[in-house]
Design an enzyme around this catalytic site. Structure first.
Site, PDB file in Angstrom:
ATOM      1  N   HIS A 186      81.186 115.707  48.609  1.00  0.00           N
ATOM      2  CA  HIS A 186      82.715 115.523  48.164  1.00  0.00           C
ATOM      3  C   HIS A 186      83.323 116.484  49.230  1.00  0.00           C
ATOM      4  CE1 HIS A 186      86.191 116.281  46.253  1.00  0.00           C
ATOM      5  NE2 HIS A 186      86.082 117.370  46.666  1.00  0.00           N
ATOM      6  N   TYR A 245      87.412 116.763  38.260  1.00  0.00           N
ATOM      7  CA  TYR A 245      87.640 115.585  38.800  1.00  0.00           C
ATOM      8  C   TYR A 245      89.141 115.057  38.103  1.00  0.00           C
ATOM      9  CZ  TYR A 245      84.163 114.298  42.375  1.00  0.00           C
ATOM     10  OH  TYR A 245      83.607 114.107  43.498  1.00  0.00           O
ATOM     11  N   ARG A 282      86.525 115.194  56.361  1.00  0.00           N
ATOM     12  CA  ARG A 282      86.532 113.902  55.712  1.00  0.00           C
ATOM     13  C   ARG A 282      85.803 112.922  56.691  1.00  0.00           C
ATOM     14  NH1 ARG A 282      88.229 112.871  50.402  1.00  0.00           N
ATOM     15  NH2 ARG A 282      89.067 110.850  50.925  1.00  0.00           N
ATOM     16  N   ASN A 301      77.171 109.002  46.510  1.00  0.00           N
ATOM     17  CA  ASN A 301      77.496 109.208  47.881  1.00  0.00           C
ATOM     18  C   ASN A 301      77.353 110.634  48.767  1.00  0.00           C
ATOM     19  OD1 ASN A 301      79.676 110.343  46.801  1.00  0.00           O
ATOM     20  ND2 ASN A 301      81.115 108.946  47.514  1.00  0.00           N
ATOM     21  N   GLU A 316      90.728 123.333  44.820  1.00  0.00           N
ATOM     22  CA  GLU A 316      89.437 123.278  44.550  1.00  0.00           C
ATOM     23  C   GLU A 316      88.562 124.557  45.006  1.00  0.00           C
ATOM     24  OE1 GLU A 316      89.577 118.399  45.367  1.00  0.00           O
ATOM     25  OE2 GLU A 316      88.139 119.686  46.647  1.00  0.00           O
ATOM     26  N   LYS A 352      76.407 116.844  46.902  1.00  0.00           N
ATOM     27  CA  LYS A 352      76.147 116.188  45.307  1.00  0.00           C
ATOM     28  C   LYS A 352      74.709 116.175  44.787  1.00  0.00           C
ATOM     29  CE  LYS A 352      80.505 113.603  45.375  1.00  0.00           C
ATOM     30  NZ  LYS A 352      81.046 112.246  45.151  1.00  0.00           N
TER      31      LYS A 352
HETATM   32  P1  ATP Z   1      85.366 112.684  46.978  1.00  0.00           P
HETATM   33  O1  ATP Z   1      86.455 113.126  46.303  1.00  0.00           O
HETATM   34  O2  ATP Z   1      84.142 112.728  46.155  1.00  0.00           O
HETATM   35  O3  ATP Z   1      85.268 113.394  48.130  1.00  0.00           O
HETATM   36  P2  ATP Z   1      86.551 110.315  47.915  1.00  0.00           P
HETATM   37  O4  ATP Z   1      87.700 111.165  48.022  1.00  0.00           O
HETATM   38  O5  ATP Z   1      86.056 109.535  49.147  1.00  0.00           O
HETATM   39  O6  ATP Z   1      85.328 111.116  47.284  1.00  0.00           O
HETATM   40  P3  ATP Z   1      87.696 109.443  45.552  1.00  0.00           P
HETATM   41  O7  ATP Z   1      88.635 108.239  45.651  1.00  0.00           O
HETATM   42  O8  ATP Z   1      88.205 110.605  45.285  1.00  0.00           O
HETATM   43  O9  ATP Z   1      86.709 109.447  46.835  1.00  0.00           O
HETATM   44  O10 ATP Z   1      86.630 109.145  44.623  1.00  0.00           O
HETATM   45  C1  ATP Z   1      85.980 110.343  43.807  1.00  0.00           C
HETATM   46  C2  ATP Z   1      84.533 110.023  43.546  1.00  0.00           C
HETATM   47  O11 ATP Z   1      84.280 109.036  42.651  1.00  0.00           O
HETATM   48  C3  ATP Z   1      83.888 109.341  44.707  1.00  0.00           C
HETATM   49  O12 ATP Z   1      83.021 110.082  45.560  1.00  0.00           O
HETATM   50  C4  ATP Z   1      82.766 108.432  44.200  1.00  0.00           C
HETATM   51  O13 ATP Z   1      81.606 109.201  43.763  1.00  0.00           O
HETATM   52  C5  ATP Z   1      83.465 108.117  42.888  1.00  0.00           C
HETATM   53  N1  ATP Z   1      83.913 106.811  42.872  1.00  0.00           N
HETATM   54  C6  ATP Z   1      84.927 106.181  43.568  1.00  0.00           C
HETATM   55  N2  ATP Z   1      85.312 105.000  43.339  1.00  0.00           N
HETATM   56  C7  ATP Z   1      84.271 104.493  42.705  1.00  0.00           C
HETATM   57  C8  ATP Z   1      83.956 103.265  41.941  1.00  0.00           C
HETATM   58  N3  ATP Z   1      84.865 102.426  42.326  1.00  0.00           N
HETATM   59  N4  ATP Z   1      82.867 103.270  41.153  1.00  0.00           N
HETATM   60  C9  ATP Z   1      82.282 104.357  40.944  1.00  0.00           C
HETATM   61  N5  ATP Z   1      82.446 105.565  41.329  1.00  0.00           N
HETATM   62  C10 ATP Z   1      83.546 105.574  42.081  1.00  0.00           C
HETATM   63 MG    MG Z   2      88.606 112.628  46.567  1.00  0.00          MG
END
Ligand code: ATP
Ligand code: MG
Length: 201
Positions: A183, A117, A153, A180, A194, A77
């Site tokens: 992804h 997304y 993951r 973070n 994806e 990211k």
């Molecule tokens: P990713 O899909 O990026 O790999 P993830 O699967 O761990 O991450 P998801 O629940 O899919 O988490 O959320 C997608 C992204 O949305 C997260 O990587 C994070 O950057 C953002 N996100 C998730 N929860 C929050 C939140 N409560 N506030 C702000 N941003 C969030």
């Molecule tokens: Mg995710």
């Protein structure tokens, strides 16, 4: 490996097709090589038959390996690219057994990020999330390996870097729940979607 012997013999490729692709529950393997005339050599595991059996055994194993290998999509990211963490993150992924099969650096539009997304469109942070992913260059990669989706993951760690386990990418480099660093696809099905999204054939 396409030598065809006397009547009724088949090639190794045909053998594999019958045994694996057609899911024949049995296969008769009778390989004779150069040492065929020398009975002793033929029975010797180091002889021609032994060699042929090992060769086919390896072929079958390879076939399974190729078909078992999973693919997943990984994104480095903007926050990580900004801090020049690209090489370090790739190094971690490779060290943990994921091969980088495809890679490109892109900058996507907010519309593209929204499409990517889409699963999160009902979430409160959706707009912010899409704005963020399109805010700067990202590196997208197709990773391949055994259990690539879950493995990636695990290597990434929990969404919130504060909750991520020691040694994970997010623990090491993540700044906050939104920044973070990486992804990773969350299922085989989503990985396929994806990968298609970024690497359309
Ligand atoms: P990713 O899909 O990026 O790999 P993830 O699967 O761990 O991450 P998801 O629940 O899919 O988490 O959320 C997608 C992204 O949305 C997260 O990587 C994070 O950057 C953002 N996100 C998730 N929860 C929050 C939140 N409560 N506030 C702000 N941003 C969030
Ligand atoms: Mg995710």
């Amino acid at each position: 490996i396409n030598y065809v012997g006397g009547a009724g013999s088949i090639t190794a490729a045909q053998f594999l097709q019958r045994f694996i692709i057609n899911k024949t529950p049995w296969a008769h393997l009778d390989i004779a090589g150069m040492a065929f005339s020398k009975k002793a050599a033929n029975l010797n595991p180091r002889g021609a038959t032994g060699f042929g059996v090992r060769l086919l055994n390896n072929l079958i194993k390879k076939y399974y390996e190729w078909n078992m290998l999973e693919k997943t999509l990984s994104i480095i990211k903007p926050d990580a690219i900004e801090r020049n963490l690209e090489d370090k993150i790739q190094e971690i992924l490779v060290k943990k057994g994921l091969a980088i099969k495809e890679k490109k650096k892109v900058k996507i539009s907010k519309e593209e990020a929204s499409e990517f997304y889409k699963v999160h469109q009902t979430k409160s942070f959706y707009d912010e999330l899409c704005g963020y992913l399109s805010s700067g260059p990202i590196v997208v990669m197709v990773l391949e390996g055994e259990n690539a989706v879950l493995n990636n993951r695990e290597i990434m760690g929990a969404t919130d870097p504060k909750k991520a386990a020691e040694g994970t990418i997010r623990k090491l480099y993540g700044l906050s729940i939104d920044k973070n660093s990486v992804h990773g696809s969350d299922s085989i099905q989503n990985a396929q979607k994806e990968i298609q999204f970024f690497f359309k054939q």
